[in-house]
Design a protein around this motif. Structure first.
Motif, mmCIF file in Angstrom:
data_model
loop_
_atom_site.group_PDB
_atom_site.id
_atom_site.type_symbol
_atom_site.label_atom_id
_atom_site.label_comp_id
_atom_site.label_asym_id
_atom_site.label_seq_id
_atom_site.Cartn_x
_atom_site.Cartn_y
_atom_site.Cartn_z
ATOM 1 N N TYR A 1 -31.185 7.774 -33.172
ATOM 2 C CA TYR A 1 -32.617 7.449 -32.533
ATOM 3 C C TYR A 1 -33.555 7.568 -33.638
ATOM 4 O O TYR A 1 -34.578 6.701 -33.595
ATOM 5 N N HIS A 2 -33.593 8.552 -34.257
ATOM 6 C CA HIS A 2 -34.709 8.555 -35.501
ATOM 7 C C HIS A 2 -34.494 7.542 -36.652
ATOM 8 O O HIS A 2 -35.572 7.171 -37.235
ATOM 9 N N GLY A 3 -33.238 7.239 -37.040
ATOM 10 C CA GLY A 3 -32.946 6.148 -37.834
ATOM 11 C C GLY A 3 -33.711 5.066 -37.294
ATOM 12 O O GLY A 3 -34.227 4.485 -38.492
ATOM 13 N N MET A 4 -33.589 4.627 -36.003
ATOM 14 C CA MET A 4 -34.038 3.396 -35.644
ATOM 15 C C MET A 4 -35.330 3.657 -35.610
ATOM 16 O O MET A 4 -36.281 2.573 -36.199
ATOM 17 N N LEU A 5 -36.047 4.574 -35.339
ATOM 18 C CA LEU A 5 -37.767 4.482 -35.257
ATOM 19 C C LEU A 5 -38.108 4.507 -36.748
ATOM 20 O O LEU A 5 -39.265 3.886 -37.013
ATOM 21 N N PHE A 6 -37.403 5.250 -37.837
ATOM 22 C CA PHE A 6 -38.109 5.142 -39.225
ATOM 23 C C PHE A 6 -37.936 3.848 -39.750
ATOM 24 O O PHE A 6 -38.643 3.303 -40.453
ATOM 25 N N ALA A 7 -36.751 2.850 -39.364
ATOM 26 C CA ALA A 7 -36.703 1.475 -39.775
ATOM 27 C C ALA A 7 -38.000 0.731 -39.194
ATOM 28 O O ALA A 7 -38.396 0.018 -40.119
ATOM 29 N N ILE A 8 -38.450 1.109 -37.906
ATOM 30 C CA ILE A 8 -39.254 0.428 -37.538
ATOM 31 C C ILE A 8 -40.732 0.859 -38.195
ATOM 32 O O ILE A 8 -41.525 0.007 -38.577
ATOM 33 N N THR B 1 -42.820 10.820 -19.288
ATOM 34 C CA THR B 1 -42.232 10.517 -20.274
ATOM 35 C C THR B 1 -43.243 10.217 -21.264
ATOM 36 O O THR B 1 -44.178 9.386 -21.228
ATOM 37 N N VAL B 2 -42.791 10.822 -22.520
ATOM 38 C CA VAL B 2 -43.786 10.736 -23.560
ATOM 39 C C VAL B 2 -43.190 10.177 -24.930
ATOM 40 O O VAL B 2 -41.814 10.106 -24.980
ATOM 41 N N CYS B 3 -43.816 9.896 -25.989
ATOM 42 C CA CYS B 3 -43.368 9.222 -27.093
ATOM 43 C C CYS B 3 -42.616 10.470 -27.887
ATOM 44 O O CYS B 3 -42.728 11.617 -27.756
ATOM 45 N N ASP B 4 -41.711 9.986 -28.851
ATOM 46 C CA ASP B 4 -41.443 10.946 -29.632
ATOM 47 C C ASP B 4 -42.412 11.486 -30.590
ATOM 48 O O ASP B 4 -43.374 10.721 -31.289
ATOM 49 N N PRO B 5 -42.211 12.889 -31.192
ATOM 50 C CA PRO B 5 -43.389 13.329 -31.931
ATOM 51 C C PRO B 5 -43.696 12.648 -33.249
ATOM 52 O O PRO B 5 -44.714 12.744 -33.954
ATOM 53 N N THR B 6 -42.657 11.947 -33.892
ATOM 54 C CA THR B 6 -42.934 11.349 -35.018
ATOM 55 C C THR B 6 -43.807 10.148 -34.851
ATOM 56 O O THR B 6 -44.287 9.274 -35.741
ATOM 57 N N MET B 7 -44.099 9.475 -33.768
ATOM 58 C CA MET B 7 -45.004 8.504 -33.582
ATOM 59 C C MET B 7 -46.511 8.897 -33.228
ATOM 60 O O MET B 7 -47.257 8.141 -33.329
ATOM 61 N N LEU B 8 -46.736 10.269 -33.336
ATOM 62 C CA LEU B 8 -48.181 10.690 -33.295
ATOM 63 C C LEU B 8 -48.862 10.521 -34.686
ATOM 64 O O LEU B 8 -50.080 11.055 -34.513
ATOM 65 N N VAL B 9 -48.279 10.253 -35.642
ATOM 66 C CA VAL B 9 -49.130 9.862 -36.764
ATOM 67 C C VAL B 9 -48.970 8.458 -37.345
ATOM 68 O O VAL B 9 -47.712 7.677 -36.856
ATOM 69 N N GLU B 10 -49.702 8.032 -38.427
ATOM 70 C CA GLU B 10 -49.661 6.955 -38.854
ATOM 71 C C GLU B 10 -48.420 6.783 -39.798
ATOM 72 O O GLU B 10 -48.091 7.484 -40.421
ATOM 73 N N PRO B 11 -47.623 5.680 -39.452
ATOM 74 C CA PRO B 11 -46.434 5.273 -40.307
ATOM 75 C C PRO B 11 -46.514 5.654 -41.925
ATOM 76 O O PRO B 11 -45.711 5.924 -42.532
ATOM 77 N N SER B 12 -47.850 5.337 -42.292
ATOM 78 C CA SER B 12 -48.049 5.373 -43.727
ATOM 79 C C SER B 12 -47.990 6.964 -44.255
ATOM 80 O O SER B 12 -47.721 7.016 -45.376
ATOM 81 N N ILE B 13 -48.110 7.987 -43.339
ATOM 82 C CA ILE B 13 -47.832 9.175 -43.555
ATOM 83 C C ILE B 13 -46.702 9.500 -44.138
ATOM 84 O O ILE B 13 -46.367 10.089 -45.122
ATOM 85 N N TRP B 14 -45.745 8.928 -43.555
ATOM 86 C CA TRP B 14 -44.266 9.161 -43.817
ATOM 87 C C TRP B 14 -44.007 8.707 -45.320
ATOM 88 O O TRP B 14 -43.035 9.261 -46.093
ATOM 89 N N LYS B 15 -44.616 7.834 -45.726
ATOM 90 C CA LYS B 15 -44.400 6.997 -47.243
ATOM 91 C C LYS B 15 -44.845 8.130 -48.388
ATOM 92 O O LYS B 15 -44.338 8.008 -49.494
#
Length: 217
Positions: A175-182, A83-97
């Motif tokens: 799933y991704h809605g929840m992740l990006f809220a986090i 079991t591995v993380c979602d690929p969106t977790m592989l970068v720092e959250p600041s990247i998405w900003k």
């Protein structure tokens, strides 16, 4: 040299209409087949198991995104499945900003509601008490008012991420809605629509209290 399959819902036969391409059926050499963070979404029906077993047994290594699916695949093929993380977790959250555009509106956002419209109902109730808009991401009847809330479209990365980042609260069965809220530190309430995917994230991060059946807005 190797073929890698991975990402959201690629092994969900309901979504792919049983397309075997995502099981790498065109590759004969199992030493070249790998899966990373592949999502199933729904547990496979008993009628599908034998067919899917033939494809999955041919993989050199398999890593999926959901713990319950990892267990199911493990039982099907009799081999270790990680079991591995979602690929969106592989970068720092600041990247998405870097992809968001500032929005000064005050609104609650509903993204992918459950079958009972629990998110819309909760958002509307909270909005009445706080004099704030409610917006829901849909892909039809865009821009029209519907029972007191506004339907919006989010087709680009920027539109999707901005809608979540600047929401005062997110109500979601995604799933991704929840992740990006986090990632964006946006308060949220989640709903388990037809699988345990969101519950898995909540339990991992200690956020089970945000379950819509428990959380009182």
């Amino acid at each position: 040299d190797k073929f890698l399959v991975g990402s959201d819902m690629l092994w969900c036969t309901k979504f792919t209409k049983e397309d075997r391409t995502f099981f790498l059926d065109f590759i004969d050499d199992k030493n070249r087949k790998f899966a990373f963070a592949t999502s199933v979404g729904y547990r496979w029906d008993d009628s599908e198991i034998e067919i899917i077993k033939a494809y999955l047994s041919d993989f050199c290594q398999i890593a999926v995104r959901e713990t319950d699916i990892a267990e199911q695949v493990r039982n099907i093929i009799g081999k270790e499945v990680r079991t591995v993380c979602d690929p969106t977790m592989l970068v720092e959250p600041s990247i998405w900003k870097n992809y968001t555009k500032r929005n000064k509106e005050k609104y609650y956002l509903v993204y992918m509601d459950d079958g009972n419209q629990s998110g819309v109902c909760a958002a509307m109730e909270l909005a009445r008490n706080n004099d704030i808009k409610v917006k829901q991401v849909e892909f039809s009847v865009v821009g029209r008012k519907r029972n007191g809330y506004e339907v919006i479209e989010c087709y680009s990365i920027s539109e999707f991420l901005s809608a979540i980042e600047y929401a005062k609260m997110l109500f979601t069965a995604s799933y991704h809605g929840m992740l990006f809220a986090i990632y964006f530190h946006v308060p949220f309430v989640y709903y388990n629509k037809d699988s345990s995917r969101l519950e898995g994230i909540a339990l991992r991060f200690g956020l089970a209290g945000r379950n819509g059946e428990k959380y009182k807005v």
